[in-house]
Design a protein around this motif. Structure first.
Motif, short mmCIF file in Angstrom:
data_model
loop_
_atom_site.label_atom_id
_atom_site.label_comp_id
_atom_site.label_asym_id
_atom_site.label_seq_id
_atom_site.Cartn_x
_atom_site.Cartn_y
_atom_site.Cartn_z
N THR A 5 -6.95 -2.96 6.28
CA THR A 5 -6.82 -2.68 4.84
C THR A 5 -5.88 -1.51 4.59
OG1 THR A 5 -8.81 -1.31 4.93
CG2 THR A 5 -9.07 -3.63 4.26
N ASP A 6 -5.83 -0.51 5.50
CA ASP A 6 -4.89 0.59 5.31
C ASP A 6 -3.46 0.09 5.38
OD1 ASP A 6 -6.93 2.44 5.09
OD2 ASP A 6 -6.95 2.90 7.24
N LEU A 7 -3.19 -0.81 6.30
CA LEU A 7 -1.85 -1.38 6.40
C LEU A 7 -1.52 -2.20 5.16
CD1 LEU A 7 0.73 -1.90 8.02
CD2 LEU A 7 -0.45 -3.79 9.14
N ASP A 8 -2.49 -2.96 4.66
CA ASP A 8 -2.27 -3.72 3.43
C ASP A 8 -1.89 -2.80 2.28
OD1 ASP A 8 -2.79 -6.11 4.68
OD2 ASP A 8 -4.90 -6.16 4.08
N ASP A 9 -2.57 -1.66 2.18
CA ASP A 9 -2.26 -0.70 1.10
C ASP A 9 -0.85 -0.15 1.25
OD1 ASP A 9 -4.80 -1.12 0.13
OD2 ASP A 9 -5.65 0.69 1.07
N LEU A 10 -0.47 0.18 2.50
CA LEU A 10 0.89 0.69 2.72
C LEU A 10 1.95 -0.36 2.39
CD1 LEU A 10 0.41 2.66 6.06
CD2 LEU A 10 0.96 3.62 3.83
N LEU A 11 1.72 -1.59 2.82
CA LEU A 11 2.67 -2.66 2.54
C LEU A 11 2.78 -2.92 1.04
CD1 LEU A 11 1.83 -5.18 5.42
CD2 LEU A 11 3.86 -3.74 5.20
N ALA A 12 1.67 -2.83 0.33
CA ALA A 12 1.69 -3.05 -1.12
C ALA A 12 2.47 -1.94 -1.82
CB ALA A 12 0.27 -3.14 -1.65
N ALA A 13 2.47 -0.74 -1.25
CA ALA A 13 3.16 0.38 -1.87
C ALA A 13 4.67 0.33 -1.65
CB ALA A 13 2.60 1.69 -1.33
N LEU A 14 5.12 -0.43 -0.66
CA LEU A 14 6.57 -0.52 -0.40
C LEU A 14 7.26 -1.31 -1.51
CD1 LEU A 14 6.62 -1.31 3.42
CD2 LEU A 14 7.27 0.82 2.32
N PRO A 15 8.41 -0.83 -1.94
CA PRO A 15 9.12 -1.58 -2.97
C PRO A 15 9.75 -2.85 -2.37
CG PRO A 15 10.40 0.32 -2.28
CD PRO A 15 9.07 0.41 -1.57
N LEU A 16 9.70 -3.93 -3.11
CA LEU A 16 10.32 -5.17 -2.66
C LEU A 16 11.81 -5.11 -2.96
CD1 LEU A 16 7.73 -7.84 -3.86
CD2 LEU A 16 8.13 -7.01 -1.54
#
Length: 138
Positions: A5-16
């Motif tokens: 879940t921590d990785l999911d949060d980091l990936l979600a924070a990255l701009p596309l």
């Protein structure tokens, strides 16, 4: 997503990236490849690895004759470098990195020279007058 879940949060924070940004990156890589110098040629053929670990000869790398005559030059990849590596006391990580990089380049040049000499000697003895085939080095 992932199980982390921590990785999911980091990936979600990255701009596309937009399609235009992706295209610009691909174009920049293509232009850089066009400007890159052509690859070097070498007389050293692609190596073969006749023995795999845990075989006692598992470190042998074989360089066969490019003409397929059956001759090959063997190098021991695990052969120890007998010259000691001298690292100064209190040396920084950059100093240690530089020392090991210089040593690896020096050792690679020695090994490359030994292989090229063996190939040239073979062609002189077994294939007089024949040009040694070259290939693109990678």
């Amino acid at each position: 997503m992932t199980t982390d879940t921590d990785l999911d949060d980091l990936l979600a924070a990255l701009p596309l990236k937009s399609p235009r940004e992706v295209y610009d990156e691909i174009e920049a890589a293509r232009r850089a490849a066009e400007l890159a110098p052509p690859p070097e040629a070498t007389i050293i053929p692609m190596p073969e690895y006749p023995y795999m670990w845990p075989h006692p000869l598992g470190g042998i790398v074989r360089f066969p004759c490019a003409l397929g005559c059956g001759w090959a030059h063997d190098e021991d990849a695990f052969e120890e470098d007998l010259e000691p590596i001298i690292v100064p006391l209190g040396g920084s990580t950059q100093d240690i990195n530089r020392i090991f990089n210089e040593r690896s380049l020096q050792r690679a040049a020695v090994v490359r020279g030994r292989i090229e000499t063996a190939i040239r000697d073979h062609f002189t003895a077994a294939h007089p007058g024949r040009e040694i085939p070259a290939r693109e080095a990678r």
